[in-house]
Design an enzyme around this catalytic site. Structure first.
Site, PDB file in Angstrom:
ATOM      1  N   ALA A 151       0.722  -1.643   0.257  1.00  0.00           N
ATOM      2  CA  ALA A 151      -0.329   0.107   0.412  1.00  0.00           C
ATOM      3  C   ALA A 151       0.750   0.967   0.098  1.00  0.00           C
ATOM      4  O   ALA A 151       0.887   2.197  -0.711  1.00  0.00           O
ATOM      5  CB  ALA A 151      -0.708   0.142   1.166  1.00  0.00           C
ATOM      6  N   TYR A 152       2.061   1.132   0.696  1.00  0.00           N
ATOM      7  CA  TYR A 152       3.485   2.518   0.489  1.00  0.00           C
ATOM      8  C   TYR A 152       3.664   2.236   0.011  1.00  0.00           C
ATOM      9  O   TYR A 152       3.521   3.439  -1.014  1.00  0.00           O
ATOM     10  CB  TYR A 152       3.651   2.014   1.760  1.00  0.00           C
ATOM     11  CG  TYR A 152       4.834   3.701   2.166  1.00  0.00           C
ATOM     12  CD1 TYR A 152       4.600   4.913   2.917  1.00  0.00           C
ATOM     13  CD2 TYR A 152       6.256   3.377   2.176  1.00  0.00           C
ATOM     14  CE1 TYR A 152       5.170   5.395   2.685  1.00  0.00           C
ATOM     15  CE2 TYR A 152       6.739   4.118   2.319  1.00  0.00           C
ATOM     16  CZ  TYR A 152       6.718   5.480   2.669  1.00  0.00           C
ATOM     17  OH  TYR A 152       7.173   6.933   2.667  1.00  0.00           O
ATOM     18  N   ALA A 153       4.257   1.466  -1.143  1.00  0.00           N
ATOM     19  CA  ALA A 153       5.048   1.554  -2.277  1.00  0.00           C
ATOM     20  C   ALA A 153       4.398   2.126  -2.951  1.00  0.00           C
ATOM     21  O   ALA A 153       3.785   3.073  -4.030  1.00  0.00           O
ATOM     22  CB  ALA A 153       5.897   0.163  -2.265  1.00  0.00           C
TER      23      ALA A 153
END
Length: 250
Positions: A151-153
């Protein structure tokens, strides 16, 4: 004083990399608006900034559009302009890809990607007027595809995408928009170091060619000052890796 008289908004600037950039810019003469949810740390950083220049503190939830609009309006009302926007704030959770849920994506995009979009849109008229600078944040999590960072990437790579688009669209307005992809010794990393075996921390550092983590102010902050100053007038749409050589883009 590379930023003498300039006005900056920096999100997520009560501590860590955000604080480092706020202090670095303040020492170069910029008036800095701190945006964060941590009131205690925010007040501490504001006091440090005021040793060098003027500052403001906003304890606001930037997942709310109205708060973003209000922050930009109040900064311009107080200082008369806005020259620099730094979109640093971001929250996410680390889980394996197969365990990633809609909630994980919502958290990452709502705290990182969408505030970046909305701050840029809200700040655009002032940035156009003042030939401003935007600094967004990328991450090795997206560039290198780090495990447990789905999700962060995804959000960070989405930020890289809109940075390239707006660099093209806003270039004729003389607005420079770039990204920093950092590795730094932040309070969060310090906490992780304490929670894990020292060997795990040492192994991470030993993978960095320069064999150390960056300092939030002296390493990351000074690059942010460069990108916010006239020294970077002919650079836009670029990802600047301030990571000790960990990733080499080709």
């Amino acid at each position: 004083m590379k930023l003498n008289g300039k006005v900056a908004i920096i999100t997520g600037s009560a501590s860590g990399i955000g604080r480092g950039m706020a202090l670095a810019m303040a020492k170069e003469g910029a008036h800095v608006a701190i945006v964060d949810v941590n009131e205690e740390k925010g007040k501490e950083t504001l006091a440090e900034i005021r040793v060098h220049t003027e500052g403001m503190l906003f304890i606001k939830d930037i997942t709310v559009q109205e708060n973003i609009t209000q922050i930009v309006e109040e900064v311009v009302k107080k200082f008369g302009k806005l020259d620099i926007l730094v979109n640093n704030a971001h929250v996410s959770k680390q889980v394996l890809f197969n365990e990633t849920t809609q909630e994980h994506f919502d958290l990452s995009f709502n705290t990182g990607f969408y505030p970046t979009v909305r701050f840029m849109q809200a700040a655009y008229p002032e940035l156009k007027k003042n030939k401003g600078k935007v600094i967004n944040f990328a991450s090795g999590a997206g560039i290198d595809g780090q495990v447990t960072q789905t999700a962060y990437a995804a959000a960070k790579e989405a930020i890289r995408a809109i940075t390239r688009v707006t660099a093209n669209e806003w270039g004729p307005d003389h607005i420079n928009i770039n990204l920093i992809s950092p590795i730094a010794l932040t309070p969060g990393v310090e906490q992780w170091k304490q929670q894990h075996a020292p060997e795990a921390y040492d192994a991470m550092v030993n993978k960095i060619p320069l064999r150390r983590l960056g300092d939030p102010e002296n390493d990351i902050g000074k690059v942010a000052v460069f990108l916010a100053s006239e020294d970077s007038n002919y650079i836009t749409g670029q990802t600047i890796l301030v990571d000790g050589g960990s990733i080499k883009l080709h």
